[in-house]
Motif scaffolding. Sequence first.
Motif, PDB file in Angstrom:
ATOM      1  N   HIS A 299      35.713  49.622 -18.599  1.00  0.00           N
ATOM      2  CA  HIS A 299      34.274  49.553 -18.349  1.00  0.00           C
ATOM      3  C   HIS A 299      33.668  50.931 -18.552  1.00  0.00           C
ATOM      4  N   THR A 300      32.365  50.971 -18.772  1.00  0.00           N
ATOM      5  CA  THR A 300      31.657  52.217 -19.088  1.00  0.00           C
ATOM      6  C   THR A 300      31.128  52.865 -17.811  1.00  0.00           C
ATOM      7  N   LEU A 301      31.434  54.154 -17.646  1.00  0.00           N
ATOM      8  CA  LEU A 301      30.924  54.918 -16.505  1.00  0.00           C
ATOM      9  C   LEU A 301      29.652  55.668 -16.865  1.00  0.00           C
ATOM     10  N   VAL A 302      29.669  56.314 -18.037  1.00  0.00           N
ATOM     11  CA  VAL A 302      28.509  57.077 -18.512  1.00  0.00           C
ATOM     12  C   VAL A 302      28.269  56.707 -19.970  1.00  0.00           C
ATOM     13  N   GLU A 303      27.033  56.453 -20.334  1.00  0.00           N
ATOM     14  CA  GLU A 303      26.703  56.120 -21.718  1.00  0.00           C
ATOM     15  C   GLU A 303      25.499  56.953 -22.154  1.00  0.00           C
ATOM     16  N   GLY A 304      25.685  57.748 -23.220  1.00  0.00           N
ATOM     17  CA  GLY A 304      24.597  58.596 -23.693  1.00  0.00           C
ATOM     18  C   GLY A 304      24.091  59.555 -22.634  1.00  0.00           C
ATOM     19  N   GLY A 305      25.000  60.019 -21.756  1.00  0.00           N
ATOM     20  CA  GLY A 305      24.626  60.958 -20.709  1.00  0.00           C
ATOM     21  C   GLY A 305      24.061  60.325 -19.456  1.00  0.00           C
ATOM     22  N   VAL A 306      23.895  58.991 -19.448  1.00  0.00           N
ATOM     23  CA  VAL A 306      23.302  58.289 -18.306  1.00  0.00           C
ATOM     24  C   VAL A 306      24.375  57.519 -17.541  1.00  0.00           C
ATOM     25  N   VAL A 307      24.379  57.638 -16.214  1.00  0.00           N
ATOM     26  CA  VAL A 307      25.369  56.972 -15.365  1.00  0.00           C
ATOM     27  C   VAL A 307      25.139  55.465 -15.393  1.00  0.00           C
ATOM     28  N   LYS A 308      26.211  54.706 -15.702  1.00  0.00           N
ATOM     29  CA  LYS A 308      26.128  53.251 -15.780  1.00  0.00           C
ATOM     30  C   LYS A 308      26.866  52.553 -14.640  1.00  0.00           C
ATOM     31  N   SER A 309      27.944  53.159 -14.134  1.00  0.00           N
ATOM     32  CA  SER A 309      28.712  52.528 -13.059  1.00  0.00           C
ATOM     33  C   SER A 309      29.561  53.573 -12.363  1.00  0.00           C
ATOM     34  N   PHE A 310      30.206  53.154 -11.265  1.00  0.00           N
ATOM     35  CA  PHE A 310      31.098  54.024 -10.504  1.00  0.00           C
ATOM     36  C   PHE A 310      32.469  53.378 -10.379  1.00  0.00           C
ATOM     37  N   LEU A 311      33.463  54.193 -10.067  1.00  0.00           N
ATOM     38  CA  LEU A 311      34.798  53.688  -9.756  1.00  0.00           C
ATOM     39  C   LEU A 311      34.835  53.344  -8.276  1.00  0.00           C
ATOM     40  N   THR A 312      34.993  52.067  -7.956  1.00  0.00           N
ATOM     41  CA  THR A 312      34.922  51.652  -6.559  1.00  0.00           C
ATOM     42  C   THR A 312      36.154  50.870  -6.144  1.00  0.00           C
ATOM     43  N   SER A 313      36.598  51.135  -4.932  1.00  0.00           N
ATOM     44  CA  SER A 313      37.624  50.306  -4.302  1.00  0.00           C
ATOM     45  C   SER A 313      36.913  49.165  -3.595  1.00  0.00           C
ATOM     46  N   GLN A 314      37.682  48.269  -3.001  1.00  0.00           N
ATOM     47  CA  GLN A 314      37.041  47.134  -2.332  1.00  0.00           C
ATOM     48  C   GLN A 314      36.208  47.590  -1.137  1.00  0.00           C
ATOM     49  N   GLU A 315      36.675  48.634  -0.405  1.00  0.00           N
ATOM     50  CA  GLU A 315      35.898  49.072   0.751  1.00  0.00           C
ATOM     51  C   GLU A 315      34.646  49.835   0.360  1.00  0.00           C
ATOM     52  N   THR A 316      34.742  50.765  -0.644  1.00  0.00           N
ATOM     53  CA  THR A 316      33.545  51.524  -1.017  1.00  0.00           C
ATOM     54  C   THR A 316      32.520  50.628  -1.710  1.00  0.00           C
ATOM     55  N   ALA A 317      32.972  49.648  -2.495  1.00  0.00           N
ATOM     56  CA  ALA A 317      32.030  48.705  -3.108  1.00  0.00           C
ATOM     57  C   ALA A 317      31.290  47.921  -2.022  1.00  0.00           C
ATOM     58  N   PHE A 318      32.002  47.543  -0.983  1.00  0.00           N
ATOM     59  CA  PHE A 318      31.413  46.770   0.104  1.00  0.00           C
ATOM     60  C   PHE A 318      30.420  47.618   0.903  1.00  0.00           C
TER      61      PHE A 318
END
Length: 429
Positions: A299-318
């Motif tokens: 999955h994409t985290l940064v695209e063209g210098g813009v943040v698209k997503s984060f790396l999350t565990s089940q607890e941090t996503a929640f």
Amino acid sequence: MQEKIKKIVEKVRADHWKLMTKTSEVCQAQFPAQPGQDSSSLLSQISKASFELQTYREVQHLQGRFLEHCSFEGEPTDTSSFSVGSSPEEMPWFPLEIHTPAVSQPTLSSFSKQNLQEWILPLQEILQKACEGKKYLLQSEFIRLERLERIYLDSFGRELVDLNWLASLDLLILPRALPDSHPVNFELRFSEFSPQDLQTQIQEKGENAVRFAAAKPWDGKRPRVVYLRGHLVGDLMAMLMRRLTGLSLYTGLSQEKIGLPIFQKTPLGDTITLGALGSLYNSPNNAFFDDQGLTLSRHTLVEGGVVKSFLTSQETAFYLNLPLTGLNSNFSLAPGTLSKVEMTEEPALEILRWRTFDLDESSGRWSAVAEEAYYYENKAQYPVYGVRLLGTLEDLLTKARFSQEIGSWENYTGPEFLQVPGDFLREER
């Protein structure tokens, strides 16, 4: 799996715990040598195994739901000290599920074709061959091989199985003409048996050891640009990856936001496109799923210098109300606009290896001293050491230009080198 381990797993599973078992087999050997001679004799060969069990279950107290987490580590042959209910850690509740169990697994490593012990001598022969007739020799070789089996089971009876192999080589290399000089120490980590790739890496390290035996201290010149090469680019991107984790957001070490540029600042160099990978050829960090049973995918985290997503565990996503991605260890960086031809057109420094690199993650400030570097001037190349640099991660990442050429180092694939302004150089004090 040993019968004792099977019984423990069956007992825990019957209690509707979510659990992860890890069974690791390790084989290691060391090949020392007398000063000035190639390493050749096998000093020791050790093979051992370990077992780890992590479990979760939901519990109800008057104040609400909680998770109980329990872990056990030991040898597979001795699990007598393990007790299912012993000293569990109480954690705030968060959901623990396998959201989409995968139907296939990654291709097995070439190391799976025979027992770990049988790979020791083939690896040692490649190391010796890489030094035959060369101006450098291996002073010492430490080889470590690991086979890791992980099995995840959830309370619905669903199961995931993953097998991984890892080879680590800790090597000392030095010039033949200077057997009393200080040897260069380096480590190689990989998951595939590739004789040609390994031989090429050893030869590159050996040639650098010969060149840098005659290196001079950095004289303080300040060229317009500085280059970072190879795994140093991957190390830098790994620092950015840490800023893009749910844990960094939760603890306040990162202020990144989806839909905004990295550091919320317009880049002055190439824009960054950074992706998290489920697997990568020859990576020592390949994993089919994470420790909570989530299948890892690209999955994409940064695209063209813009943040698209984060790396999350089940607890941090929640807790952060973010999409669940898992904690990928492999990553890729898109190529930039810089070509190799531009590297020697003007005075420049190229950093190959750090002696020290210190980063304050709360402020982003970093300082480093280069152990190996080249100074380019008038199309000539001079090996130097002791180059000092200082700056902020924000400036470095927003001012960098990246190469068009692509390479791979351990768990990173992307540009072979990057360029930053020379104002990161620090004057001697």
